[in-house]
Design a protein around this motif. Sequence first.
Motif, PDB file in Angstrom:
ATOM      1  N   PRO A 694      49.443  30.153  43.774  1.00 60.26           N
ATOM      2  CA  PRO A 694      48.059  30.474  44.136  1.00 60.26           C
ATOM      3  C   PRO A 694      47.780  31.974  44.188  1.00 60.26           C
ATOM      4  O   PRO A 694      46.690  32.418  43.800  1.00 60.26           O
ATOM      5  N   GLU A 695      48.752  32.758  44.663  1.00 60.29           N
ATOM      6  CA  GLU A 695      48.513  34.190  44.758  1.00 60.29           C
ATOM      7  C   GLU A 695      48.365  34.842  43.389  1.00 60.29           C
ATOM      8  O   GLU A 695      47.634  35.821  43.217  1.00 60.29           O
ATOM      9  N   ILE A 696      49.073  34.303  42.367  1.00 57.62           N
ATOM     10  CA  ILE A 696      48.939  34.824  41.000  1.00 57.62           C
ATOM     11  C   ILE A 696      47.561  34.479  40.440  1.00 57.62           C
ATOM     12  O   ILE A 696      46.902  35.320  39.800  1.00 57.62           O
ATOM     13  N   ILE A 697      47.116  33.239  40.656  1.00 59.20           N
ATOM     14  CA  ILE A 697      45.792  32.819  40.189  1.00 59.20           C
ATOM     15  C   ILE A 697      44.722  33.706  40.821  1.00 59.20           C
ATOM     16  O   ILE A 697      43.798  34.178  40.146  1.00 59.20           O
ATOM     17  N   LYS A 698      44.839  33.952  42.117  1.00 60.33           N
ATOM     18  CA  LYS A 698      43.874  34.785  42.824  1.00 60.33           C
ATOM     19  C   LYS A 698      43.880  36.212  42.294  1.00 60.33           C
ATOM     20  O   LYS A 698      42.823  36.842  42.105  1.00 60.33           O
ATOM     21  N   LYS A 699      45.076  36.734  42.018  1.00 64.17           N
ATOM     22  CA  LYS A 699      45.225  38.120  41.571  1.00 64.17           C
ATOM     23  C   LYS A 699      44.547  38.347  40.225  1.00 64.17           C
ATOM     24  O   LYS A 699      43.860  39.358  40.027  1.00 64.17           O
ATOM     25  N   TYR A 700      44.731  37.414  39.294  1.00 56.73           N
ATOM     26  CA  TYR A 700      44.256  37.648  37.927  1.00 56.73           C
ATOM     27  C   TYR A 700      42.875  37.054  37.653  1.00 56.73           C
ATOM     28  O   TYR A 700      42.143  37.560  36.796  1.00 56.73           O
ATOM     29  N   LEU A 701      42.515  35.952  38.330  1.00 58.92           N
ATOM     30  CA  LEU A 701      41.235  35.292  38.066  1.00 58.92           C
ATOM     31  C   LEU A 701      40.221  35.502  39.197  1.00 58.92           C
ATOM     32  O   LEU A 701      39.074  35.071  39.085  1.00 58.92           O
ATOM     33  N   ASN A 702      40.681  36.091  40.269  1.00 58.35           N
ATOM     34  CA  ASN A 702      39.804  36.382  41.413  1.00 58.35           C
ATOM     35  C   ASN A 702      39.147  35.122  41.971  1.00 58.35           C
ATOM     36  O   ASN A 702      38.018  35.156  42.466  1.00 58.35           O
ATOM     37  N   ARG A 703      39.859  34.012  41.870  1.00 55.53           N
ATOM     38  CA  ARG A 703      39.389  32.724  42.403  1.00 55.53           C
ATOM     39  C   ARG A 703      40.569  32.016  43.037  1.00 55.53           C
ATOM     40  O   ARG A 703      41.693  32.101  42.550  1.00 55.53           O
ATOM     41  N   SER A 704      40.322  31.293  44.083  1.00 52.42           N
ATOM     42  CA  SER A 704      41.377  30.489  44.679  1.00 52.42           C
ATOM     43  C   SER A 704      41.542  29.202  43.882  1.00 52.42           C
ATOM     44  O   SER A 704      40.612  28.756  43.183  1.00 52.42           O
ATOM     45  N   VAL A 705      42.715  28.595  43.980  1.00 50.53           N
ATOM     46  CA  VAL A 705      42.951  27.328  43.284  1.00 50.53           C
ATOM     47  C   VAL A 705      41.993  26.264  43.804  1.00 50.53           C
ATOM     48  O   VAL A 705      41.475  25.442  43.025  1.00 50.53           O
ATOM     49  N   GLU A 706      41.710  26.269  45.100  1.00 55.31           N
ATOM     50  CA  GLU A 706      40.801  25.279  45.683  1.00 55.31           C
ATOM     51  C   GLU A 706      39.403  25.413  45.085  1.00 55.31           C
ATOM     52  O   GLU A 706      38.752  24.403  44.748  1.00 55.31           O
ATOM     53  N   ASP A 707      38.906  26.643  44.938  1.00 52.67           N
ATOM     54  CA  ASP A 707      37.577  26.848  44.346  1.00 52.67           C
ATOM     55  C   ASP A 707      37.536  26.389  42.896  1.00 52.67           C
ATOM     56  O   ASP A 707      36.536  25.832  42.432  1.00 52.67           O
ATOM     57  N   ILE A 708      38.622  26.627  42.181  1.00 58.85           N
ATOM     58  CA  ILE A 708      38.676  26.218  40.771  1.00 58.85           C
ATOM     59  C   ILE A 708      38.658  24.695  40.665  1.00 58.85           C
ATOM     60  O   ILE A 708      37.969  24.127  39.798  1.00 58.85           O
ATOM     61  N   LYS A 709      39.376  24.032  41.550  1.00 56.31           N
ATOM     62  CA  LYS A 709      39.420  22.569  41.500  1.00 56.31           C
ATOM     63  C   LYS A 709      38.044  21.959  41.761  1.00 56.31           C
ATOM     64  O   LYS A 709      37.732  20.869  41.268  1.00 56.31           O
ATOM     65  N   LYS A 710      37.194  22.647  42.532  1.00 54.86           N
ATOM     66  CA  LYS A 710      35.866  22.129  42.829  1.00 54.86           C
ATOM     67  C   LYS A 710      35.012  21.992  41.573  1.00 54.86           C
ATOM     68  O   LYS A 710      34.053  21.218  41.549  1.00 54.86           O
ATOM     69  N   GLU A 711      35.342  22.764  40.533  1.00 54.18           N
ATOM     70  CA  GLU A 711      34.588  22.670  39.282  1.00 54.18           C
ATOM     71  C   GLU A 711      34.970  21.428  38.481  1.00 54.18           C
ATOM     72  O   GLU A 711      34.273  21.059  37.540  1.00 54.18           O
ATOM     73  N   LEU A 712      36.091  20.817  38.833  1.00 56.58           N
ATOM     74  CA  LEU A 712      36.581  19.678  38.068  1.00 56.58           C
ATOM     75  C   LEU A 712      36.098  18.368  38.669  1.00 56.58           C
ATOM     76  O   LEU A 712      35.917  18.242  39.881  1.00 56.58           O
ATOM     77  N   LYS A 713      35.926  17.395  37.818  1.00 61.87           N
ATOM     78  CA  LYS A 713      35.576  16.052  38.282  1.00 61.87           C
ATOM     79  C   LYS A 713      36.808  15.401  38.909  1.00 61.87           C
ATOM     80  O   LYS A 713      37.943  15.684  38.522  1.00 61.87           O
ATOM     81  N   ASP A 714      36.584  14.526  39.841  1.00 59.60           N
ATOM     82  CA  ASP A 714      37.699  13.870  40.524  1.00 59.60           C
ATOM     83  C   ASP A 714      38.569  13.080  39.565  1.00 59.60           C
ATOM     84  O   ASP A 714      39.769  12.903  39.795  1.00 59.60           O
TER      85      ASP A 714
END
Length: 779
Positions: A694-714
Amino acid sequence: MCIRDRSIFCVSFALATGYLRVFTSDGNEIPLKSIDYSIQAIDGLMSVCITQMYTNNRSHPIDATYTFPVNYHMATTNLTVLYSHDNSVLVARLAPKEKAREYYERAREAGEGAVYMGFDGVQKDMLSIDLGNVLSGETLEVKITFVEKLKTEDLSWAIRIPTTFIPPYPSDGQTSRSSQASVAPHGAYSMTLNLVVQSLSPITRLISPSHDIVPTFDSDNTRAVVRLKNEYESPDRDIVVLYRTSEIQHPQLVVQKSSKHDTYAAVISFLPFAEYLSGLRLDTNRTQRYYSAKKYLKAKSEFVFLIDCSGSMMGRINQAREAAKLFLKSLPPDSYFTFVFFGSNYQVASPGTSVKYTEETIAEAWNYLSQMDASMGGTELYQAMEYVLNMPRIDGYMRNVLVMTDGEVTDPQGTINLVKAKAGSTYVSAIGIGAGASRHLVQGLAEAGRGASHFITEDETITPKVIEALNNMCVDRIQDIQIQWPTKPQVSYEAKTGFYGQPLVAAGIFRERPWGVAVISGYRSDNGKYFEKTFDLDSMKYREGEEVYQLALRLALNNGSIEDRETIRALSMKYSVLSDETAFIAVKLYPEQVDREDVKEVEVPIMQTREIGRGMVGNGQLFYMDSLDNSRGAKKMLHRTVHPDANYMYEPLSADGVNLEAAEVISSTTKKDKKDLMELIALQRPDGSFELKPEIIKKYLNRSVEDIKKELKDTDLLHTNEKALSTVLMLIILDKEYSGASEVSLVRTKAIDWLDNNGISYEAAKLEFKSINNAKTDL
C-alpha cells in the motif's frame, strides 16, 4: 646499440595555439601525432581506412612500436607507408608470420627502413606495428584498411571503432605487448573522423552515443557525411555511431567478382523474424530502445550469469550489481539459475548446480548479489567457465550462459575453445564493458557458443545491454543453422544461431559462379519447427571489388572452419587478409644505411581511456592527469567537459517523411532514480505477479488502495483478486515512471503474461482506473 625507452610521459601546452605536446622524460616527443578514421558504410557493410602520422623529431633515428585495438571481426586487408622525405610509398605484402619477422629484422639490422604489422601475440583484437630505422626529421603516413559486416543495435546498424585500450591486470601467462603497454594521457595525439553513410533507402536515424557529431544529408537522405563537432578530438573513447534505414529489415545479397581472382564471393544477410519488425519509430532517447511484441520461449531454460568482479570493475560494480538484480527479476517463471563471480578465482552463488526459480531462491540470490564487489584481483575466466560448462545438466532445460567482463584474460583462445567444445548443448553470450574488454574474447565466446555479443562504452549504462542479452535468450531464435550453396564453396561461413533483430550472416568464396538458389535452414527454438529461407543468386549482378572475399575469409577464420595452417597462409596471402599465420612486411632501401649504433627504440603509448578517471586500474604504468603538476589552465584544456548522459541524434526525416531543413541535436532525458526501480521490481514474484504494498501505491499514484478499490464494481475480478489488482497497479506505475525503458521490458512482459494466463487483459483493466489514468498519470 639500440636503447629501449619506456619512460613516463610529461605534458605541456602551448597555450596560444592550443597545441598539445607530449614528451618522454628525456625531452623528446612521442612519434605518433594524429590518427584519421575514414569510414564508408553501405547498408551494413563497412570499410575503414585508418591513417596514422608518425614524426621523428629527435636528432637520431628511432625504431617505433605501437599496439592498438581493432574489432575481432574486422578483416585487416592493406598496409601502405608514405615516406615524406622523398614521397615514396611502400605497399606492404602479406607473408608467413615467421618469414615476415625474419625479413623485418634482417632489413632493420642492415640499416634499411622496414615496416612490420601483425596480431599482438594470440590476440586477434590487437595489432602491433613496428617501424624500423625511422630517420631524424622523417614523417611517415601509415594507412591501414579494414572491412567488416556490421551488427545491429536497437534495430540500427552499429559502427563501433575501438580507439583506446586498458592494459589488463598483470598475469604470469601474458606475454603480449598490449599486456605491458604504456598508456598516454588525454591529448597525446589527435583524432579526426570522416564517415560516409550510404543506403538504397532513406536514412531515418543517425545517432552517436559516444561523440558530438555533425552530419550533412543529401536531398533524398540516402547519403550522409558525418564529422566530429570538435574537429580534432582526443581518441579517449571508442567511436560509436548507430544508423537506421527505412528498409533495414529487408534481406541483403551481394555477389562479387574481382578481376584479381579466378573465384567468386557472396554474402547474405537478413534479420530473422522481420515480419514482427514494425513501427520503426525515431527514438529521441537512447535509453528507450526498439522493442516489438515478444514472448518468452516455451522451451524451459537454465540461466547462468558469470560476472567479472576483478579490481578493474571498481568503477562499474554498482551498475553491474543493479543489472544482475534486474536480470534475476526478469527471468522466465519456469527456469533454473545461478550466479558466478570471477576474478583471480571464482565464487558460486549455489555450488554444484543451478536452483529452481522460486521466491526463496530469488531472495537468497538478491542478498548474495547485494554483497558483490570488485575485490577479486585479476581477470581469469577459464576455470570459472570450465566449472559452468561441467555443471550437472538439468533434464529438459536448455542452458544459457551470459558472461560480463571489462578486461583481458590470460588465455582468450583457450577459453573460446572450451566453449566451442560444448557448442550445441550450451549457449554462451557475452557483454564487454568499456575499452578494456577483449573484443577477441567477447566476440569469440559468442561465436563459439552460438550466442550474441554486446559492447558497452564508458558513457553507456550496463542495464539495458544485460536485458537485451537476456531478451535474446528468452525469445524465439533460429538454431542449428546450415546453408546449402548451389555451388560447393572453397570457403564458407554461416552463423549458427539467428536472433531477433540481429543480422544472420552467411558468406562464401567459390571456384565457379554460384548459379542457382542458396538455402538457409534451421529450427525455431520455441516450437522446434523447421525454418527455411531461399535466396536467388541468379538475379544478382556482379559487384566489382574484393571486400566480400575478405569478409568471408575473416569470418571463416574466426569461427575455426579452416584449421590447416598451410591453407590459412595460402588463403590469407591470396585474398590479402591478415591471419594468425601471416603478417604484413615492407622494406625501404635507403641510399645510405642507418648506423644502428645511433638508433633508439621508442614505444608509442596507447591512448588513455577516460575510464581511468572512473576508478579503472591498470598495471601500475597508468596515471591520472589530475596527478600531474600542471597549471590550472592546462588541466582545463586537457579535461574537456563531458556529459555522460548526453545523446546526440539527428533525424533527417519528419514523421511524415518530409525532409527536415537542418539536423537538430536532441539531448536525452534525465535518467530515473535506479534505486526507485530496484524498489519496484523487488516486489515481483517468480510467476510474474506483484506483491501488494500500500505504501508504494500511495507513493507513486497518490491514492490509497482502499480508494482505488472504490472505483471497482463488487463483481469485478480485480476487486476480489488482490494479486491481480496489485499486478495491474504496479504495471501502471512502471508505465508511468519508466515508459519505453528497456530495463523494465521483460519484467513488464512477465507481469502481462501472468494476467493473460489468469483471464485478465491489462489494457482493459487500465480503463477501470479512470481517475488514476486521467488525473494522476500520463497514461
